[in-house]
Scaffold this active site. Structure first.
Site, short mmCIF file in Angstrom:
data_model
loop_
_atom_site.label_atom_id
_atom_site.label_comp_id
_atom_site.label_asym_id
_atom_site.label_seq_id
_atom_site.Cartn_x
_atom_site.Cartn_y
_atom_site.Cartn_z
CG HIS A 41 -1.97 1.00 1.27
ND1 HIS A 41 -3.14 0.88 0.54
CD2 HIS A 41 -2.06 2.18 1.93
CE1 HIS A 41 -3.91 1.94 0.77
NE2 HIS A 41 -3.28 2.76 1.61
CG ASP A 43 -1.04 5.53 2.55
OD1 ASP A 43 -2.18 5.42 2.07
OD2 ASP A 43 -0.63 4.89 3.53
CG MET A 76 -5.21 9.91 1.00
SD MET A 76 -4.46 9.45 2.56
CE MET A 76 -3.10 8.46 1.95
CG MET A 145 -10.27 6.57 3.99
SD MET A 145 -8.68 5.73 3.81
CE MET A 145 -7.80 6.27 5.27
CG ASP A 183 -5.75 2.92 4.64
OD1 ASP A 183 -4.95 2.71 5.56
OD2 ASP A 183 -5.51 3.68 3.67
C1 DX5 Z 1 -3.81 7.11 6.39
C2 DX5 Z 1 -3.24 6.15 5.37
C3 DX5 Z 1 -3.01 4.79 5.88
C4 DX5 Z 1 -2.01 4.63 7.00
C5 DX5 Z 1 -2.47 3.51 7.87
O1 DX5 Z 1 -4.22 8.27 5.76
O2 DX5 Z 1 -4.11 6.06 4.26
O3 DX5 Z 1 -2.69 3.89 4.83
O4 DX5 Z 1 -0.71 4.39 6.56
O5 DX5 Z 1 -1.65 3.46 8.95
P1 DX5 Z 1 -1.97 2.64 10.27
O6 DX5 Z 1 -2.14 1.22 9.89
O7 DX5 Z 1 -0.75 2.91 11.11
O8 DX5 Z 1 -3.21 3.23 10.88
ZN ZN Z 2 -3.85 4.45 2.71
#
Ligand code: DX5
Ligand code: ZN
Length: 227
Positions: A41, A43, A76, A145, A183
Protein backbone atom coordinates in the site's frame (compact mmCIF):
# COMPACT_ATOMS: atom_id res chain seq x y z
CA UNK A 1 -1.95 -11.07 -11.04
CA UNK A 2 -4.50 -9.27 -8.95
CA UNK A 3 -6.63 -12.15 -7.86
CA UNK A 4 -5.16 -15.43 -6.71
CA UNK A 5 -6.44 -18.91 -7.24
CA UNK A 6 -9.09 -18.45 -4.58
CA UNK A 7 -10.77 -15.96 -6.87
CA UNK A 8 -12.25 -12.57 -6.19
CA UNK A 9 -12.72 -11.20 -2.71
CA UNK A 10 -9.67 -13.15 -1.63
CA UNK A 11 -8.32 -11.98 1.74
CA UNK A 12 -5.21 -9.92 1.16
CA UNK A 13 -2.75 -7.98 3.31
CA UNK A 14 -1.54 -4.64 1.97
CA UNK A 15 1.22 -3.26 4.23
CA UNK A 16 1.35 0.54 4.20
CA UNK A 17 4.93 1.71 3.79
CA UNK A 18 4.03 5.06 5.33
CA UNK A 19 4.95 3.48 8.66
CA UNK A 20 8.27 2.01 7.45
CA UNK A 21 11.77 3.27 8.20
CA UNK A 22 12.62 4.76 4.79
CA UNK A 23 16.32 4.24 5.41
CA UNK A 24 15.65 0.51 5.03
CA UNK A 25 12.71 0.63 2.67
CA UNK A 26 13.87 -2.05 0.22
CA UNK A 27 14.67 -4.54 3.01
CA UNK A 28 11.42 -3.83 4.82
CA UNK A 29 9.37 -4.34 1.64
CA UNK A 30 11.18 -7.60 0.87
CA UNK A 31 10.33 -8.89 4.34
CA UNK A 32 6.61 -8.26 3.79
CA UNK A 33 6.68 -9.96 0.42
CA UNK A 34 8.58 -13.02 1.66
CA UNK A 35 6.17 -13.36 4.59
CA UNK A 36 3.13 -13.45 2.28
CA UNK A 37 1.74 -9.94 1.77
CA UNK A 38 0.42 -9.93 -1.80
CA UNK A 39 -0.08 -6.15 -2.05
CA UNK A 40 1.93 -3.11 -1.02
CA UNK A 41 0.00 0.00 0.00
CA UNK A 42 1.46 3.29 -1.23
CA UNK A 43 -0.02 6.42 0.40
CA UNK A 44 0.34 9.61 -1.60
CA UNK A 45 -0.50 12.87 0.24
CA UNK A 46 -0.49 16.32 -1.29
CA UNK A 47 -0.76 18.71 1.69
CA UNK A 48 -4.08 19.91 0.30
CA UNK A 49 -6.64 17.09 0.32
CA UNK A 50 -4.95 15.99 3.56
CA UNK A 51 -2.68 18.15 5.74
CA UNK A 52 0.49 16.12 5.33
CA UNK A 53 2.84 15.36 2.43
CA UNK A 54 4.30 11.88 1.90
CA UNK A 55 5.95 10.69 -1.33
CA UNK A 56 5.18 10.34 -5.02
CA UNK A 57 6.09 8.90 -8.40
CA UNK A 58 9.91 8.67 -8.12
CA UNK A 59 9.67 6.60 -4.93
CA UNK A 60 7.11 4.29 -6.54
CA UNK A 61 9.28 3.87 -9.60
CA UNK A 62 12.26 2.90 -7.42
CA UNK A 63 10.55 0.36 -5.21
CA UNK A 64 8.70 -1.24 -8.13
CA UNK A 65 12.05 -2.72 -9.20
CA UNK A 66 12.48 -4.63 -5.96
CA UNK A 67 9.17 -6.41 -5.53
CA UNK A 68 6.50 -8.14 -7.55
CA UNK A 69 3.79 -7.26 -5.04
CA UNK A 70 0.69 -5.56 -6.43
CA UNK A 71 1.23 -1.81 -6.09
CA UNK A 72 -1.87 -0.56 -4.31
CA UNK A 73 -1.65 3.20 -4.75
CA UNK A 74 -3.90 5.33 -2.52
CA UNK A 75 -4.05 8.89 -3.85
CA UNK A 76 -4.98 11.33 -1.09
CA UNK A 77 -4.70 14.22 -3.49
CA UNK A 78 -7.06 16.88 -4.82
CA UNK A 79 -8.14 16.23 -8.44
CA UNK A 80 -6.11 13.02 -8.82
CA UNK A 81 -7.09 12.85 -12.50
CA UNK A 82 -4.09 15.13 -13.08
CA UNK A 83 -1.68 12.38 -12.00
CA UNK A 84 -3.29 9.14 -13.17
CA UNK A 85 -0.92 8.71 -16.12
CA UNK A 86 2.15 9.51 -14.03
CA UNK A 87 1.31 6.94 -11.37
CA UNK A 88 0.43 4.36 -14.00
CA UNK A 89 3.81 4.73 -15.67
CA UNK A 90 5.60 4.78 -12.31
CA UNK A 91 4.27 1.27 -11.57
CA UNK A 92 0.82 1.46 -9.96
CA UNK A 93 -1.38 -1.63 -10.43
CA UNK A 94 -4.43 -0.33 -8.58
CA UNK A 95 -5.11 3.39 -8.49
CA UNK A 96 -7.48 4.47 -5.73
CA UNK A 97 -8.89 7.99 -5.72
CA UNK A 98 -11.07 9.74 -3.17
CA UNK A 99 -14.72 10.31 -3.95
CA UNK A 100 -14.43 13.66 -2.12
CA UNK A 101 -11.39 14.82 -4.13
CA UNK A 102 -12.79 14.47 -7.64
CA UNK A 103 -14.91 17.02 -9.40
CA UNK A 104 -15.84 14.40 -11.97
CA UNK A 105 -15.40 10.90 -10.57
CA UNK A 106 -16.75 9.16 -13.70
CA UNK A 107 -14.11 10.86 -15.82
CA UNK A 108 -11.39 10.07 -13.30
CA UNK A 109 -12.40 6.40 -13.28
CA UNK A 110 -12.44 6.34 -17.08
CA UNK A 111 -8.92 7.73 -17.14
CA UNK A 112 -7.66 4.98 -14.80
CA UNK A 113 -9.30 2.39 -17.07
CA UNK A 114 -7.79 4.03 -20.14
CA UNK A 115 -4.29 3.50 -18.76
CA UNK A 116 -5.15 -0.14 -18.05
CA UNK A 117 -5.10 -0.08 -14.25
CA UNK A 118 -7.51 -1.41 -11.64
CA UNK A 119 -9.86 1.19 -10.22
CA UNK A 120 -10.34 1.90 -6.53
CA UNK A 121 -12.59 4.55 -5.02
CA UNK A 122 -12.20 5.63 -1.41
CA UNK A 123 -14.62 7.26 0.99
CA UNK A 124 -13.75 9.18 4.15
CA UNK A 125 -15.45 8.26 7.46
CA UNK A 126 -18.04 11.04 7.09
CA UNK A 127 -19.13 10.21 3.54
CA UNK A 128 -22.31 8.10 3.22
CA UNK A 129 -21.57 4.63 1.87
CA UNK A 130 -24.54 4.94 -0.50
CA UNK A 131 -22.64 7.43 -2.72
CA UNK A 132 -20.87 4.43 -4.19
CA UNK A 133 -24.02 2.88 -5.66
CA UNK A 134 -23.90 4.70 -8.97
CA UNK A 135 -20.27 3.66 -9.55
CA UNK A 136 -20.61 -0.04 -8.77
CA UNK A 137 -20.25 -1.20 -12.33
CA UNK A 138 -17.11 0.91 -12.84
CA UNK A 139 -14.86 -0.03 -9.93
CA UNK A 140 -12.76 -2.99 -8.77
CA UNK A 141 -12.32 -1.94 -5.17
CA UNK A 142 -14.01 0.25 -2.57
CA UNK A 143 -11.66 1.64 0.07
CA UNK A 144 -13.49 2.46 3.29
CA UNK A 145 -11.30 4.71 5.42
CA UNK A 146 -11.43 3.56 9.04
CA UNK A 147 -9.62 6.71 10.24
CA UNK A 148 -9.59 10.25 8.85
CA UNK A 149 -7.07 10.09 6.00
CA UNK A 150 -3.82 11.95 6.49
CA UNK A 151 -1.73 10.19 9.12
CA UNK A 152 -0.67 6.72 10.14
CA UNK A 153 -0.94 5.47 13.71
CA UNK A 154 -4.50 6.66 14.45
CA UNK A 155 -7.22 4.66 16.25
CA UNK A 156 -9.79 2.67 14.31
CA UNK A 157 -13.20 4.41 14.25
CA UNK A 158 -15.64 1.79 15.67
CA UNK A 159 -18.60 3.00 13.53
CA UNK A 160 -16.61 1.78 10.51
CA UNK A 161 -17.82 -1.78 11.13
CA UNK A 162 -21.41 -0.82 10.28
CA UNK A 163 -20.19 1.00 7.18
CA UNK A 164 -18.31 -2.07 5.96
CA UNK A 165 -21.43 -4.21 6.47
CA UNK A 166 -23.55 -1.67 4.63
CA UNK A 167 -21.12 -1.65 1.70
CA UNK A 168 -21.05 -5.46 1.51
CA UNK A 169 -24.85 -5.53 1.56
CA UNK A 170 -25.05 -3.00 -1.26
CA UNK A 171 -22.68 -5.14 -3.30
CA UNK A 172 -24.59 -8.32 -2.62
CA UNK A 173 -27.87 -6.64 -3.51
CA UNK A 174 -26.34 -5.60 -6.83
CA UNK A 175 -24.58 -8.95 -7.36
CA UNK A 176 -21.15 -7.32 -7.44
CA UNK A 177 -17.99 -8.97 -6.10
CA UNK A 178 -16.06 -5.78 -5.56
CA UNK A 179 -13.16 -5.88 -3.12
CA UNK A 180 -13.63 -3.93 0.09
CA UNK A 181 -10.40 -2.51 1.44
CA UNK A 182 -10.07 -1.01 4.91
CA UNK A 183 -7.36 1.42 5.94
CA UNK A 184 -6.42 2.88 9.29
CA UNK A 185 -5.94 1.55 12.81
CA UNK A 186 -6.07 -2.14 11.87
CA UNK A 187 -4.20 -4.52 14.16
CA UNK A 188 -4.33 -8.20 15.06
CA UNK A 189 -6.84 -7.40 17.81
CA UNK A 190 -9.47 -5.97 15.45
CA UNK A 191 -8.81 -7.60 12.07
CA UNK A 192 -11.29 -10.41 12.68
CA UNK A 193 -14.09 -7.90 13.22
CA UNK A 194 -13.41 -6.10 9.94
CA UNK A 195 -13.22 -9.40 8.07
CA UNK A 196 -16.49 -10.55 9.61
CA UNK A 197 -18.10 -7.25 8.59
CA UNK A 198 -17.16 -7.96 4.96
CA UNK A 199 -13.77 -6.37 4.25
CA UNK A 200 -11.25 -8.49 2.35
CA UNK A 201 -8.24 -6.24 1.59
CA UNK A 202 -6.53 -5.19 4.79
CA UNK A 203 -4.17 -2.23 4.96
CA UNK A 204 -1.85 -2.18 7.96
CA UNK A 205 0.94 0.34 8.51
CA UNK A 206 1.99 0.58 12.14
CA UNK A 207 0.90 -2.99 12.86
CA UNK A 208 3.33 -4.27 10.21
CA UNK A 209 6.31 -1.92 10.26
CA UNK A 210 6.60 -1.05 13.94
CA UNK A 211 8.67 -3.94 15.23
CA UNK A 212 9.56 -7.06 13.27
CA UNK A 213 7.87 -6.82 9.85
CA UNK A 214 8.45 -10.50 9.06
CA UNK A 215 6.80 -11.71 12.24
CA UNK A 216 4.00 -9.16 12.01
CA UNK A 217 3.08 -10.14 8.45
CA UNK A 218 3.20 -13.84 9.34
CA UNK A 219 0.84 -13.22 12.25
CA UNK A 220 -1.59 -11.44 9.94
CA UNK A 221 -1.31 -14.17 7.31
CA UNK A 222 -2.30 -16.80 9.85
CA UNK A 223 -5.63 -15.05 10.21
CA UNK A 224 -5.98 -14.21 6.51
CA UNK A 225 -5.14 -17.74 5.44
CA UNK A 226 -2.10 -17.27 3.20
CA UNK A 227 -0.82 -20.17 1.12
C1 DX5 B 1 -3.81 7.11 6.39
C2 DX5 B 1 -3.24 6.15 5.37
C3 DX5 B 1 -3.01 4.79 5.88
C4 DX5 B 1 -2.01 4.63 7.00
C5 DX5 B 1 -2.47 3.51 7.87
O1 DX5 B 1 -4.22 8.27 5.76
O2 DX5 B 1 -4.11 6.06 4.26
O3 DX5 B 1 -2.69 3.89 4.83
O4 DX5 B 1 -0.71 4.39 6.56
O5 DX5 B 1 -1.65 3.46 8.95
P1 DX5 B 1 -1.97 2.64 10.27
O6 DX5 B 1 -2.14 1.22 9.89
O7 DX5 B 1 -0.75 2.91 11.11
O8 DX5 B 1 -3.21 3.23 10.88
ZN1 ZN C 1 -3.85 4.45 2.71
Amino acid sequence: MLYGKRGRNEKILSPSILAADFGYLKEEIEKTSAAGAAYLHFDVMDGLFVPSISFGMPVLQSIKKYTDQVMDVHLMIQEPIRYVEDFASAGADIITVHYEACENLKETIAKIRAVGKKVGVSIKPGTPVTVIEEFLSDIDMLLIMTVEPGFGGQSFIPESLERIKEAREIMEKNARQIDIEVDGGIYLHNIEEVLAAGANVIVAGSAVFKGDATKNVKDFMEILGGD
